[in-house]
Write a protein that holds these residues in place. Structure first.
Motif, mmCIF file in Angstrom:
data_model
loop_
_atom_site.group_PDB
_atom_site.id
_atom_site.type_symbol
_atom_site.label_atom_id
_atom_site.label_comp_id
_atom_site.label_asym_id
_atom_site.label_seq_id
_atom_site.Cartn_x
_atom_site.Cartn_y
_atom_site.Cartn_z
ATOM 1 N N PRO A 139 0.842 -1.205 0.000
ATOM 2 C CA PRO A 139 0.000 0.000 0.000
ATOM 3 C C PRO A 139 0.870 1.246 0.000
ATOM 4 O O PRO A 139 2.026 1.209 0.430
ATOM 5 C CB PRO A 139 -0.782 -0.136 1.317
ATOM 6 C CG PRO A 139 0.084 -0.981 2.191
ATOM 7 C CD PRO A 139 0.788 -1.941 1.268
ATOM 8 N N LYS A 140 0.311 2.353 -0.493
ATOM 9 C CA LYS A 140 1.030 3.620 -0.482
ATOM 10 C C LYS A 140 0.549 4.536 0.638
ATOM 11 O O LYS A 140 1.236 5.493 0.986
ATOM 12 C CB LYS A 140 0.885 4.318 -1.841
ATOM 13 C CG LYS A 140 1.598 3.582 -2.965
ATOM 14 C CD LYS A 140 1.552 4.359 -4.263
ATOM 15 C CE LYS A 140 2.332 3.619 -5.362
ATOM 16 N NZ LYS A 140 2.284 4.338 -6.651
ATOM 17 N N ARG A 141 -0.629 4.239 1.166
ATOM 18 C CA ARG A 141 -1.148 5.036 2.283
ATOM 19 C C ARG A 141 -2.193 4.224 3.030
ATOM 20 O O ARG A 141 -2.850 3.351 2.450
ATOM 21 C CB ARG A 141 -1.730 6.369 1.782
ATOM 22 C CG ARG A 141 -2.929 6.235 0.877
ATOM 23 C CD ARG A 141 -3.187 7.471 0.062
ATOM 24 N NE ARG A 141 -2.060 7.811 -0.792
ATOM 25 C CZ ARG A 141 -1.829 7.226 -1.969
ATOM 26 N NH1 ARG A 141 -2.644 6.280 -2.424
ATOM 27 N NH2 ARG A 141 -0.788 7.570 -2.692
ATOM 28 N N ILE A 142 -2.371 4.544 4.312
ATOM 29 C CA ILE A 142 -3.320 3.818 5.144
ATOM 30 C C ILE A 142 -4.081 4.816 6.010
ATOM 31 O O ILE A 142 -3.510 5.779 6.528
ATOM 32 C CB ILE A 142 -2.622 2.766 6.026
ATOM 33 C CG1 ILE A 142 -2.068 1.636 5.147
ATOM 34 C CG2 ILE A 142 -3.554 2.200 7.076
ATOM 35 C CD1 ILE A 142 -1.478 0.459 5.893
ATOM 36 N N VAL A 143 -5.382 4.583 6.162
ATOM 37 C CA VAL A 143 -6.239 5.394 7.024
ATOM 38 C C VAL A 143 -6.774 4.506 8.139
ATOM 39 O O VAL A 143 -7.311 3.425 7.874
ATOM 40 C CB VAL A 143 -7.422 5.994 6.235
ATOM 41 C CG1 VAL A 143 -8.334 6.800 7.163
ATOM 42 C CG2 VAL A 143 -6.927 6.852 5.074
ATOM 43 N N PHE A 144 -6.622 4.954 9.372
ATOM 44 C CA PHE A 144 -7.225 4.283 10.523
ATOM 45 C C PHE A 144 -8.364 5.156 11.035
ATOM 46 O O PHE A 144 -8.161 6.341 11.306
ATOM 47 C CB PHE A 144 -6.200 4.070 11.638
ATOM 48 C CG PHE A 144 -5.141 3.053 11.317
ATOM 49 C CD1 PHE A 144 -5.324 1.716 11.628
ATOM 50 C CD2 PHE A 144 -3.966 3.439 10.691
ATOM 51 C CE1 PHE A 144 -4.350 0.778 11.325
ATOM 52 C CE2 PHE A 144 -2.988 2.512 10.384
ATOM 53 C CZ PHE A 144 -3.182 1.178 10.706
#
Length: 440
Positions: A39-44
């Motif tokens: 992945p290039k970005r992650i949102v929690f």
């Protein structure tokens, strides 16, 4: 009108950006190969007061299977058009985190938490921010709460940490956050406030650095961490200034929701807009959203909900019109993130093609819980890395740490465990390595 109080109000928010010494994972890296791609970005996205599995699992599904022919429950109905990108997971546990009212740092750290308990290690969002593609501000945390709490405590640290005893602050005042991210490209009062605040921060950095030289060694080290916070803020401002033309394309429009909010949800929406813009502009690669800010409070009067705070946690969530409204509001926010990232080209697809969203709660399934079941929803497959369009029912024998190790594995880190010693694993994890049920 500018005055010293206005300028200094946001300083704590900036100091919270300090990402101090790097934390080590709890167990050695293995020699097994990493998952292909990453992945290039992650949102929690963490909602407080618990996440009852009955509010997300289709009633007809008693075992693991495809969501294709299932009808999503009313609280997450907004995700129905996106269920081919959705993976609902039930049966992870967080027994070792002592969630009760909230696991606080333990929710993303996978270690024992509690009100007033400092983090004992780095949390998964911070660890991921270090290994995902570099950005100007690797990790951004935003927190949504009642208007009173967001005003009186515009920054708070309850969920994320860069290491043992090193909390990361989340931003709850959209005006302060806008100034931090986009003050350099603004005009009028916002630009004046940004420049005044920048001058103060530069002076404080110089004074703090000079005053710390005469301190004893132990105090000098702690004071140095404080000084580093101001260096990080000033350095971020300089880096943002170098890409001003690029940022102009992504900066949200400032309207009366910022300065004259009718309800706290106006600020919630502004904060989300800023978080999305930071992702879309490439300012950050990891966004952590705390609805309720990891505590037992929270308010949603803009949804027509008069009850607020701890009382919401003592209400049954399934079939409860109040919790249906809150969860629907959450899932509409998830849709806004997905739709915004789908609108930004990246490679041969869009930013959403390379993004993972993790939705859960900071205290498992409900208030006063043991943490025996910690439901999670994942959105996005990051180029086929993660399974989607399905529901997975686990047996309750693997901890949330296993999910976090899986995320690190997907990001190219060959870890077998996350923040879990061999001794702790013998008691709380019956396997080693990532959750194969999550990876494609």
């Amino acid at each position: 009108m500018l005055n010293r109080r206005n300028v200094l109000q946001g300083i704590a928010a900036g100091a919270g950006l300090s990402l101090l010494p790097e934390a080590l994972l709890a167990s050695p890296k293995s020699s097994s190969p990493a998952t292909s791609g990453s992945p290039k970005r992650i949102v929690f996205f963490l909602q407080n007061q618990g996440f009852d599995p009955a509010t997300c699992i289709p009633s007809e599904m008693t075992t693991s299977g495809s969501l294709a022919k299932a009808q999503l429950p009313e609280p997450i109905q907004a995700l129905e058009p996106y269920k081919e990108r959705l993976h609902i997971i039930s049966g992870l546990h967080g027994l070792h985190t002592s969630p009760s009212h909230s696991a606080f740092f333990g929710a993303l750290g996978g270690f024992r938490g509690g009100d007033g308990t400092p983090p004992s290690a780095a949390t998964i969002d911070y660890e991921l921010s270090k290994v995902l593609p570099p950005t100007l501000l690797p990790h951004l945390c935003i927190g949504m709460d009642s208007m009173e709490n967001m005003t009186s405590k515009p920054t708070i640290a309850t969920l994320s940490a860069s290491g043992a005893g090193q909390p990361i602050f989340m931003h709850s005042n959209p005006n302060h956050l806008y100034q931090m991210l986009y003050g350099g490209i603004s005009t009028g009062d916002i630009r004046q406030q940004h420049e005044a605040r920048s001058n103060v921060l530069n002076q404080i950095e110089r004074l703090a650095a000079a005053k710390g030289e005469s301190l004893p060694v132990g105090d000098k080290e702690r004071y140095g961490q404080f000084v580093q916070g101001f260096k990080d803020v000033n350095g971020l401002r300089d880096r943002l200034d170098t890409v001003a033309a690029h940022l102009q394309k992504f900066a949200p429009k400032v309207d009366e929701r910022y300065t004259k909010p009718q309800f706290e949800t106006d600020w919630h929406d502004c904060l989300l807009d800023l978080g999305i813009s930071a992702l879309a502009a490439g300012i950050t690669n990891t966004l952590t959203i705390g609805s309720g800010r990891g505590e037992i409070f929270g308010a949603w009067k803009g949804l027509g909900i008069e009850q607020q705070g701890h009382n919401l946690g003592h209400m049954q969530q399934p079939g409860n019109p109040i919790w249906i409204k809150i969860r629907q509001y959450n899932t509409r926010m998830l849709v806004r993130i997905m739709e915004a990232l789908e609108g930004v080209p990246e490679g041969s697809g869009t930013m959403m093609d390379n993004t993972l969203i993790v939705y859960t709660s900071n205290n498992a399934d409900k208030q006063h819980t043991s943490g025996a079941n910690w439901p999670v929803m994942l959105l996005g497959n990051c180029g086929g890395i993660f399974k989607t369009g399905c529901f997975t029912r686990l047996d309750g024998k693997r901890p949330i740490n296993a999910l976090y190790a899986t995320l690190l594995r997907a990001a190219g880190q060959n870890v077998e465990r996350f923040n879990m010693t061999e001794q702790l694993a013998r008691k709380f994890d019956n396997q080693t390595g990532p959750l194969q049920e999550v990876l494609a």
